[in-house]
Scaffold this motif. Sequence first.
Motif, mmCIF file in Angstrom:
data_model
loop_
_atom_site.group_PDB
_atom_site.id
_atom_site.type_symbol
_atom_site.label_atom_id
_atom_site.label_comp_id
_atom_site.label_asym_id
_atom_site.label_seq_id
_atom_site.Cartn_x
_atom_site.Cartn_y
_atom_site.Cartn_z
ATOM 1 N N TYR A 148 -47.483 3.219 6.269
ATOM 2 C CA TYR A 148 -46.044 3.474 6.126
ATOM 3 C C TYR A 148 -45.455 4.196 7.324
ATOM 4 O O TYR A 148 -44.289 4.010 7.653
ATOM 5 C CB TYR A 148 -45.758 4.237 4.840
ATOM 6 C CG TYR A 148 -45.782 3.332 3.619
ATOM 7 C CD1 TYR A 148 -44.880 2.277 3.502
ATOM 8 C CD2 TYR A 148 -46.707 3.518 2.612
ATOM 9 C CE1 TYR A 148 -44.899 1.433 2.409
ATOM 10 C CE2 TYR A 148 -46.738 2.676 1.507
ATOM 11 C CZ TYR A 148 -45.826 1.637 1.407
ATOM 12 O OH TYR A 148 -45.845 0.802 0.330
ATOM 13 N N LYS A 152 -42.535 1.668 7.462
ATOM 14 C CA LYS A 152 -41.277 2.192 6.929
ATOM 15 C C LYS A 152 -41.479 3.669 6.621
ATOM 16 O O LYS A 152 -41.823 4.018 5.495
ATOM 17 C CB LYS A 152 -40.911 1.493 5.611
ATOM 18 C CG LYS A 152 -40.578 0.029 5.730
ATOM 19 C CD LYS A 152 -40.281 -0.551 4.354
ATOM 20 C CE LYS A 152 -41.495 -1.252 3.809
ATOM 21 N NZ LYS A 152 -41.288 -1.981 2.563
ATOM 22 N N GLU A 155 -40.195 5.234 3.398
ATOM 23 C CA GLU A 155 -40.826 4.819 2.151
ATOM 24 C C GLU A 155 -41.826 5.889 1.691
ATOM 25 O O GLU A 155 -42.055 6.053 0.496
ATOM 26 C CB GLU A 155 -41.514 3.469 2.371
ATOM 27 C CG GLU A 155 -42.036 2.791 1.130
ATOM 28 C CD GLU A 155 -40.957 2.256 0.206
ATOM 29 O OE1 GLU A 155 -39.802 2.110 0.659
ATOM 30 O OE2 GLU A 155 -41.282 2.000 -0.957
ATOM 31 N N ARG A 158 -40.367 8.197 -0.652
ATOM 32 C CA ARG A 158 -40.196 7.603 -1.979
ATOM 33 C C ARG A 158 -41.508 7.590 -2.750
ATOM 34 O O ARG A 158 -41.526 7.661 -3.972
ATOM 35 C CB ARG A 158 -39.665 6.170 -1.808
ATOM 36 C CG ARG A 158 -38.486 5.886 -2.696
ATOM 37 C CD ARG A 158 -37.956 4.513 -2.436
ATOM 38 N NE ARG A 158 -38.178 3.644 -3.563
ATOM 39 C CZ ARG A 158 -37.926 2.338 -3.540
ATOM 40 N NH1 ARG A 158 -37.486 1.778 -2.432
ATOM 41 N NH2 ARG A 158 -38.124 1.601 -4.593
ATOM 42 N N LEU A 159 -42.594 7.461 -2.002
ATOM 43 C CA LEU A 159 -43.899 7.384 -2.659
ATOM 44 C C LEU A 159 -44.481 8.764 -2.955
ATOM 45 O O LEU A 159 -45.472 8.887 -3.656
ATOM 46 C CB LEU A 159 -44.884 6.611 -1.783
ATOM 47 C CG LEU A 159 -44.805 5.097 -1.884
ATOM 48 C CD1 LEU A 159 -45.679 4.462 -0.821
ATOM 49 C CD2 LEU A 159 -45.242 4.618 -3.269
#
Lengths: 217, 304
Positions: A148, A152, A155, A158-159
Amino acid sequence: MNDRNRVPGALPLTERELRRTFLEQVQFVPGGDRIKRCLQCGTCTGSCPVSYAMDISPRMVIALFRAGEIEKILRSRTIWICASCYMCTTRCPQAIKITDILYALKRTAMDSHLYPDRFPVYLLSRNFIHIVNRYGRNSEVLLLIRYYLRQKPFELLRLLPLGLRMLRKGRASLFPTRIKEVKAIRKMLDASKALELPREKGQAEYAEEMVGYRAVG
Amino acid sequence: MEYLYYPGCSLETSSRQYDESLRAVFRALGLKLTELPDWNCCGATMYMSVDETVSLAISARNLALARQNGFGDLIAPCSACYTVLLKTNRFLRENPELKAKVDRILAEAGLSYDLTVNIRHPLDVLVNDVGVEVISLAAKRSLEGVIFAPYYGCQIVRPERGFDDREFPTTMDTLFEKLGAVSVYFPLKTRCCGGMLMTTFPDVALQLVKDILDCAVENGAQCIVTTCPMCQINLEAYQNRVNKKFQTSYRIPVIFFTQLLGIALGCSERELGLQRNFIPLGEPLSTKSSFQVKESRQTRDEIC
């Protein structure tokens, strides 16, 4: 030419070179020669759970391959979307190893650098191999972070909640386990490199005959 | 009986409960599991898609080690490991040229492999070596009231014709029905969960996960029982994202078959790692009491 320039890192490769690379890859697949038996019945496409997300269906992959449009296949999303569930291989009435052929196509695409470095599957596989070669085992946390960060970075945020939950449940470890004999793995890798270099001539010729390419030119 | 055990990377971390419950179940049945010393990653599908020869050699190292330890059977519970190790055997058996290459690579590590190791899935071992009858005799409590969706995932039944049918396996159904549970109509039992697509193309994988959850819930399952670490994590940890994306409200427990079997064999919650699952099991499956069972039976009647 414009079409070719769209993907960064692409080389102007001729069909011939791509074909050679692919045939070298496919000859190691047991039963790889059955590709010439394809009836174009479409059972593979109908059985595939992800064919709806592909730009070229599995049936069309074989059709394009026969038509000498291998570059089109290699530039498609299809080979990367395959999740290796083997449903097509199981159901093919001609027993064509479609999944294994898609693997051979993936390797051809990577060998020919048809994909940019940050392409998702390529990037994930590269990082996976890096970790396995280094530690002997995979570390999911390390793999996802490495992936990631380049793919991204946002991201990752978000994770984060999921990652923390996994940690709390004792289902994630921040440090990879290293096997005792990592040296053995390194030696094996070096040995394989030495084996790879002298590409045996004549093999591709044989494979060309094997998959029935001669007939289609 | 004694078996050599290849846990695989997932069972060390993200699916620790699978490892714990597998060991507990084997212990409860009086079987011995010996971990393969210094095993390495099997290479999974990702290594294979970059370099075939090396990925086969790396995976063959485990088989060579198993042989060195004098075992003929190697248990691989993770579906990806199971398929990759089987595939390694098949590729090496069918392609002498490749075998010669891999032999030369293995020799560098001082190993050799004679193609004689059998790769076994624990479900296969439990049902075909131990037997459903023996397991049901060893069971300490009935699974009556448990309504489950048997989810096999793709890679333990395909591509090889292994121990069960490739599209409609029934091993797990038979096992748990013998123990008193009820399996629901579940046509997606070998549908793909998306695997690594959850990382690379999440939109595609979320749709696949939603299809499977839809099918299980609509057919009245209380829980999904699976055999694969990848499936377990995709179906369980991403339920929230599925709910957000498709405006659903799924909250269905996803457990490993060894966990459910362990409950029947009277193992404790800790032994089975049930506390590691994100979505706790409902009352009828609770390890603590059995008086709740009746209540859930009613639910079953309502559904049927």
